[in-house]
Scaffold this motif. Structure first.
Motif, short mmCIF file in Angstrom:
data_model
loop_
_atom_site.label_atom_id
_atom_site.label_comp_id
_atom_site.label_asym_id
_atom_site.label_seq_id
_atom_site.Cartn_x
_atom_site.Cartn_y
_atom_site.Cartn_z
N ASP A 131 -2.62 -9.82 -2.52
CA ASP A 131 -3.30 -11.12 -2.48
C ASP A 131 -2.45 -12.25 -3.02
OD1 ASP A 131 -5.52 -12.58 -1.65
OD2 ASP A 131 -6.43 -12.56 -3.64
N GLY A 132 -1.18 -12.24 -2.67
CA GLY A 132 -0.33 -13.38 -2.98
C GLY A 132 0.66 -13.20 -4.09
N GLU A 133 0.74 -12.00 -4.69
CA GLU A 133 1.69 -11.80 -5.78
C GLU A 133 3.13 -11.89 -5.31
OE1 GLU A 133 1.15 -8.30 -8.10
OE2 GLU A 133 -0.94 -8.73 -8.57
N ALA A 134 3.39 -11.52 -4.07
CA ALA A 134 4.74 -11.58 -3.52
C ALA A 134 4.67 -11.67 -2.01
CB ALA A 134 5.56 -10.36 -3.94
N ASP A 179 -2.87 -17.20 -14.09
CA ASP A 179 -3.11 -17.48 -15.51
C ASP A 179 -1.83 -17.36 -16.33
OD1 ASP A 179 -5.75 -17.98 -14.99
OD2 ASP A 179 -6.43 -15.95 -15.50
N ASP A 180 -0.90 -16.52 -15.86
CA ASP A 180 0.37 -16.38 -16.58
C ASP A 180 1.49 -17.19 -15.93
OD1 ASP A 180 0.55 -14.83 -14.33
OD2 ASP A 180 1.34 -13.05 -15.33
N ASN A 181 1.09 -18.25 -15.21
CA ASN A 181 2.03 -19.24 -14.66
C ASN A 181 3.00 -18.67 -13.64
OD1 ASN A 181 0.96 -21.44 -15.98
ND2 ASN A 181 2.35 -21.31 -17.72
N ARG A 182 2.50 -17.83 -12.75
CA ARG A 182 3.28 -17.38 -11.60
C ARG A 182 2.70 -18.01 -10.34
NH1 ARG A 182 2.60 -12.33 -10.28
NH2 ARG A 182 0.76 -12.07 -11.59
N LEU A 183 3.59 -18.46 -9.46
CA LEU A 183 3.14 -19.05 -8.21
C LEU A 183 2.68 -17.95 -7.27
CD1 LEU A 183 3.14 -21.96 -6.90
CD2 LEU A 183 5.15 -21.20 -5.63
N GLY A 240 -0.27 -1.12 -10.98
CA GLY A 240 -1.64 -0.92 -10.53
C GLY A 240 -1.79 0.30 -9.67
N GLY A 241 -3.02 0.71 -9.46
CA GLY A 241 -3.28 1.93 -8.72
C GLY A 241 -3.27 1.76 -7.23
N ILE A 242 -3.52 0.51 -6.73
CA ILE A 242 -3.62 0.26 -5.30
C ILE A 242 -2.56 -0.77 -4.91
CG2 ILE A 242 -5.07 -0.60 -3.42
CD1 ILE A 242 -6.01 2.05 -4.52
N LEU A 243 -1.83 -0.48 -3.84
CA LEU A 243 -0.88 -1.44 -3.26
C LEU A 243 -1.52 -2.00 -2.00
CD1 LEU A 243 1.93 -2.76 -3.07
CD2 LEU A 243 2.66 -0.77 -1.73
N ALA A 275 10.24 -5.32 -6.80
CA ALA A 275 9.76 -4.27 -7.69
C ALA A 275 8.32 -3.92 -7.33
CB ALA A 275 9.84 -4.73 -9.14
N LEU A 276 8.01 -2.64 -7.33
CA LEU A 276 6.67 -2.20 -6.96
C LEU A 276 5.66 -2.76 -7.97
CD1 LEU A 276 5.53 -0.43 -4.70
CD2 LEU A 276 5.59 1.49 -6.29
N PRO A 277 4.65 -3.49 -7.51
CA PRO A 277 3.68 -4.07 -8.44
C PRO A 277 2.94 -2.98 -9.22
CG PRO A 277 3.47 -5.07 -6.27
CD PRO A 277 4.36 -3.88 -6.11
#
Length: 478
Positions: A439-442, A321-325, A419-422, A415-417
């Motif tokens: 789930d696909g952030e990096a 939604d914030d235009n990241r692949l 949120g509470g769970i990695l 960079a560490l995403p």
């Protein structure tokens, strides 16, 4: 007289029997023998997924390029087919370089770069790269039609065509170099044979690379994605650490209009080995990307074993939604799963916990609790050579590989995403690891070269405690 295609096949049949399989992938696509680099012509045609690739069947070194060929019903179980293209014409006498494939009615069309020197091959002044066409009705045997776009005046590096259909027209983008400026050029056609020059699609400003290889354009959520592999971007802190990069620009474009960027260049994968990604559409409309799981001018220890290089797992890409692949393993990858083994919840404190002996073909899922973690470092290791861990002080997720005997060393990190769970999803093969974060952030993808006695998986926490909330692994079977 034996054709070059027949010679290539005969060579591969002999060389295949001599391959040392200690690092040969168990479930990634690799050449039967010899060299592989860029994926080409990824396409669905006549009930099959087709993957072509840059291939040198005569040695484990880069050489006069052929197009290797494999097909699959499910994107993970691949059947090798005869070599599709060899450098046997006047337009491609020094190599059939990268390109793409499209379906035109009942015909599969390959559009590729013919690489040729006129005069001394040691000088780029004598290099001419042209775009060529070959077609097939059965998806296996190809009729060559020769050059369809000549080298533009003043250019020498002009390669890697990607073709797609929009409305009634075909469009082609081609990577090129003008001086020390990388660019992407655009063409339009009604029939794949006659092409009209539509000018520059986009080009580099200072610092964005002297050559833009393997360009690709596709649409996600109404935005155009220009994906390419720029050469010549300088490292900047944690960014652009590889010799060459792969990434994308977002923007807006319609035929006849300029491409208007929305933001800057973003790397797609943060590991050591990910280059020349190419995308295609599945029959159900998903956009899938496959890349070369290696890197130019990096050590390739498997060359001593009769083969070199492999392709990545197929990855589905989407736009947040914030235009990241976002990029995650294609759903079909789960077809590789064998038995599942849960990893019990672990509270680790200054310790190492064995998970699996001899992890050679395995998928691992881990969910770490981030906020209670006090350990300076915690994560998972494969023998003494590979660690994927959280550096709590730097607040980064690190992939570190150490195979000094082969000159394969170094760290990559993100960079560490927040949120509470990695959440980590790891795919370990005989000589590769692909890590998918949240789930696909990096993603972080790297080649690895463990000895047979250095394949044990273990969890660890150093200088403090960490909590594994959930975990498990599957054996993977090809």
């Amino acid at each position: 007289m034996t054709s070059m295609l027949e010679q290539a096949e005969q060579t591969l049949e002999t060389a295949q029997a001599e391959v040392n399989t200690r690092w040969y992938p168990r479930y990634h696509l690799a050449p039967r023998a010899g060299w592989i680099n860029d994926p080409n012509g990824l396409v669905w045609f006549d009930g099959w997924y087709h993957a072509f690739y840059q291939h040198h069947p005569y040695s484990t070194q880069w050489g006069p390029m052929h197009w290797g060929h494999a097909r699959s019903k499910d994107l993970v179980h691949w059947e090798h087919l005869p070599v599709a293209l060899a450098p046997e014409g006047p337009d491609d006498k020094d190599g059939c370089f990268s390109g793409s494939a499209v379906v035109n009615g009942d015909t599969l069309a390959l559009i590729y770069t013919g690489h040729r020197f006129i005069g001394d091959a040691g000088s780029d002044d004598n290099l001419y790269q042209v775009q060529c066409l070959a077609t097939s009705r059965d998806g296996i045997h190809f009729e060559r039609h020769g050059m369809v776009i000549d080298t533009p005046p003043g250019l020498h590096h002009f390669r890697d065509p990607k073709v797609w259909r929009e409305g009634d027209d075909w469009f082609m983008i081609v990577g090129s170099r003008v001086g020390d400026t990388g660019q992407v050029r655009l063409y339009r056609s009604a029939d794949l044979h006659q092409w009209h020059d539509e000018g520059i699609f986009d080009e580099a400003e200072a610092g964005m690379g002297y050559m833009w290889e393997c360009p690709d354009v596709f649409t996600l959520n109404g935005k155009r994605v220009l994906m390419f592999s720029p050469q010549g971007i300088a490292a900047d802190g944690y960014h652009n650490r590889n010799l060459f990069q792969s990434g994308y620009l977002l923007g807006d474009w319609q035929p006849g209009q300029p491409f208007v960027r929305d933001g800057g260049f973003v790397e797609m994968d943060h590991g050591h080995d990910f280059y020349a990604p190419q995308s295609f559409l599945t029959p159900d409309g998903r956009r899938i990307v496959i890349a070369w799981l290696a890197m130019w001018e990096s050590p390739m220890p498997e060359q001593q074993d009769g083969w070199s290089g492999m392709l990545s797992l197929p990855r589905e890409v989407s736009l947040s939604d914030d235009n990241r692949l976002l990029m995650k393993p294609a759903a079909e990858v789960t077809a590789l799963r064998g038995s599942h083994y849960p990893i019990p919840v672990q509270h680790l404190k200054n310790q190492k916990v064995p998970v699996l002996a001899n992890a050679e073909a395995v998928e691992v899922e881990l969910k770490w609790e981030q906020h209670p973690a006090a350990a300076e470092e915690y994560g998972i290791a494969l023998g003494d050579g590979l660690r994927i861990y959280v550096d709590n002080q730097a607040q980064r997720l690190v992939l570190d590989r150490r195979y000094p005997e082969f000159g394969v060393e170094g760290s990559r990190s993100i960079a560490l995403p927040a949120g509470g769970i990695l959440s980590l999803r790891l795919f370990i093969d005989s000589s590769s690891v692909e890590v998918f974060v949240n789930d696909g952030e990096a993603c972080l993808s790297s080649r690895i070269y463990p000895r047979a006695d250095q394949r044990d998986l273990l969890l660890f926490a150093n200088n403090g405690s960490a909590v594994l909330k959930e975990g498990g692994y599957w054996s993977l079977d090809k």
